[in-house]
Design an enzyme around this catalytic site. Sequence first.
Site, PDB file in Angstrom:
ATOM      1  N   GLN A 128       0.847  -1.195   0.000  1.00 16.42           N
ATOM      2  CA  GLN A 128       0.000   0.000   0.000  1.00 16.42           C
ATOM      3  C   GLN A 128       0.885   1.248   0.000  1.00 16.42           C
ATOM      4  O   GLN A 128       1.072   1.887   1.024  1.00 16.42           O
ATOM      5  CB  GLN A 128      -0.891  -0.026   1.248  1.00 16.42           C
ATOM      6  CG  GLN A 128      -1.917   1.055   1.322  1.00 16.42           C
ATOM      7  CD  GLN A 128      -3.168   0.687   0.570  1.00 16.42           C
ATOM      8  OE1 GLN A 128      -3.607  -0.443   0.600  1.00 16.42           O
ATOM      9  NE2 GLN A 128      -3.737   1.646  -0.107  1.00 16.42           N
ATOM     10  N   PHE A 129       1.398   1.633  -1.181  1.00 16.93           N
ATOM     11  CA  PHE A 129       2.284   2.794  -1.245  1.00 16.93           C
ATOM     12  C   PHE A 129       1.570   4.080  -0.850  1.00 16.93           C
ATOM     13  O   PHE A 129       2.196   5.050  -0.429  1.00 16.93           O
ATOM     14  CB  PHE A 129       2.924   2.937  -2.630  1.00 16.93           C
ATOM     15  CG  PHE A 129       2.004   3.524  -3.676  1.00 16.93           C
ATOM     16  CD1 PHE A 129       2.027   4.891  -3.927  1.00 16.93           C
ATOM     17  CD2 PHE A 129       1.138   2.713  -4.396  1.00 16.93           C
ATOM     18  CE1 PHE A 129       1.192   5.444  -4.887  1.00 16.93           C
ATOM     19  CE2 PHE A 129       0.305   3.260  -5.358  1.00 16.93           C
ATOM     20  CZ  PHE A 129       0.329   4.623  -5.600  1.00 16.93           C
ATOM     21  N   THR A 130       0.239   4.087  -0.931  1.00 19.81           N
ATOM     22  CA  THR A 130      -0.507   5.305  -0.600  1.00 19.81           C
ATOM     23  C   THR A 130      -0.421   5.672   0.881  1.00 19.81           C
ATOM     24  O   THR A 130      -0.818   6.775   1.257  1.00 19.81           O
ATOM     25  CB  THR A 130      -1.985   5.192  -1.032  1.00 19.81           C
ATOM     26  OG1 THR A 130      -2.580   4.075  -0.372  1.00 19.81           O
ATOM     27  CG2 THR A 130      -2.099   5.030  -2.542  1.00 19.81           C
TER      28      THR A 130
END
Length: 155
Positions: free
Chosen positions: A78-80
């Site tokens: 989950q790079f966000t």
Amino acid sequence: MRAILTRVSSASVTIDGSVVGEIGKGFLILLGVGPEDNEVKCRYLAEKALSLRIFEDENGKMNLGLSDVGGQVLVVSQFTLYGNCRKGRRPSFTEAAGPELGNRLYEKFLSDCADLGYEPQHGVFGADMKVASVNDGPVTLILDTDVLLDTPRRK
């Protein structure tokens, strides 16, 4: 590294209509990697997350861990989690690690979970995934190695 850890009754991740990872009772971990992260922080985060005692005992107190309840782990990249929303209305993701480091540490985290006795179910790094979960409690925690290890952040 950052993780959003949710205690779940069940969770799954689907890619292109096919379930690729699914668990019953346990932890859904959304995992983000920053550009300053490394293998040491990765192992620390895995140990910290998997050792949390956030399941209720017979007295309704959070005293039980994954091993006590036979829990499972689902990990989704989950790079966000490194989205910066300080300016404007559209988040900037420049504070997230690049794909090479992000994928390497994601895979390392999966390996660390397995080494610690919890073979994780997981998504696919960089894929468009649909994540479903039945939150238990709900109990959701934010784990950030910069905060946990008192590491100064880059500005």
